[in-house]
Design an enzyme around this catalytic site. Sequence first.
Site, PDB file in Angstrom:
ATOM      1  N   ASP A 114       0.813  -1.221   0.000  1.00  0.00           N
ATOM      2  CA  ASP A 114       0.000   0.000   0.000  1.00  0.00           C
ATOM      3  C   ASP A 114       0.842   1.263   0.000  1.00  0.00           C
ATOM      4  OD1 ASP A 114       1.013  -0.331   2.525  1.00  0.00           O
ATOM      5  OD2 ASP A 114      -0.923  -0.318   3.542  1.00  0.00           O
ATOM      6  N   LYS A 165       5.359   5.464  17.973  1.00  0.00           N
ATOM      7  CA  LYS A 165       4.887   6.805  17.639  1.00  0.00           C
ATOM      8  C   LYS A 165       5.142   7.761  18.799  1.00  0.00           C
ATOM      9  CE  LYS A 165       1.259   4.910  14.702  1.00  0.00           C
ATOM     10  NZ  LYS A 165      -0.191   4.702  14.512  1.00  0.00           N
ATOM     11  N   ASP A 226       1.674   6.786   1.728  1.00  0.00           N
ATOM     12  CA  ASP A 226       0.931   5.645   2.254  1.00  0.00           C
ATOM     13  C   ASP A 226      -0.509   5.792   1.776  1.00  0.00           C
ATOM     14  OD1 ASP A 226      -0.612   3.900   3.761  1.00  0.00           O
ATOM     15  OD2 ASP A 226       0.395   4.309   5.638  1.00  0.00           O
TER      16      ASP A 226
END
Length: 363
Positions: A114, A165, A226
């Site tokens: 993707d 993250k 993305d």
Amino acid sequence: MNLAPEAILLVGGKGTRLRPLTVRTPKPMVPAAGVPFLTHQLARARAAGVEHIVLATSYLAEVFEPYFGDGSSLGLHLEYVTEEEPLGTGGAIRNVASRLRSGPDDPVLVFNGDILTGLDIEALVATHGSSGADVCLHLTRVDDPRAFGLVPTDASGRVTAFLEKPQTPEEIVTDQINAGAYVFRRSVIDTIPEGRPVSVERETFPELLSSGAHLQGMVDSTYWLDLGTPHAFVRGSADLVLGRAPSPAVPGRRGDRLVLPSATVAPGVKLTGGTVVCEGARVGEDARIDGSTILAGAVVEAGAVISDSLVGAGARIGARTVLAGAVVGDGAVVGEDNELRDGARVWCDAVLPAGAVRFSSDQ
């Protein structure tokens, strides 16, 4: 050293964030610039010298092989391995290992299914070889890395950590992120646990690092996107048509628009911003479509205004209807004089009556 490495393409995800585009079609098979997105990845890999690709499939796995067959039309040899239960990125890589032909020290490319990127694939393989790494990772730099895992490297490019993250400004120690393409030493793939879900990002790479393995990063900040959300997917398709994103598989010349041969576009229609009108689609008089994708067999009636949106296969958009940043699923009908904006999604086969959704004129 094998100079024409083989590759694994991870195409098993459900594409949940892309619904309703992925209700009937696996994410890599949703058309971008007129052909299934996967076509662009396969063509770029072939252009870089890859000859053998194993597709790790799961969700709607039966769709891939009837379309691509053995890959000979693209100059490739394709094989397909279907996961009975989703195994994650690492588990999927391990699950196809028996189909690889490489020797223990040969490089094996791995691509997420993707990611649209201008990555120099040959340079990634060369960096893997010259650095002697166990795994080489494509890294890209982003302006706001908070939505991604961070991958800091030392002065020689060797990966020093994998950081989740970041939650605070102090945790943003680099703007480098994992860009979803790797070169593995073939023998490393065999160390991934078999028969259970494994995340290569959260388990395999951190464990390799802690065991002293050599993980090398190669920063390549050419085009990278993305395609996980409808907004990103529409943008990626437009960028392919406009020539901002490279692909040898765009079926036509780059420019403001791509109209496939069996589509019908009426007089007075304006198509701009990398708009794609796919096979059998029809666009009525004086419609204006900017940066959008109209999939096969869809109908856009006269005077509709569509921007940054995707209209699914066989869907119908009524006269004078406005779509801005919207997604209309396959077979859906949006009646005339509607206005859908800012992330609106219409499910497959849904019917929205004429004038059902409008915004006030002062907005």
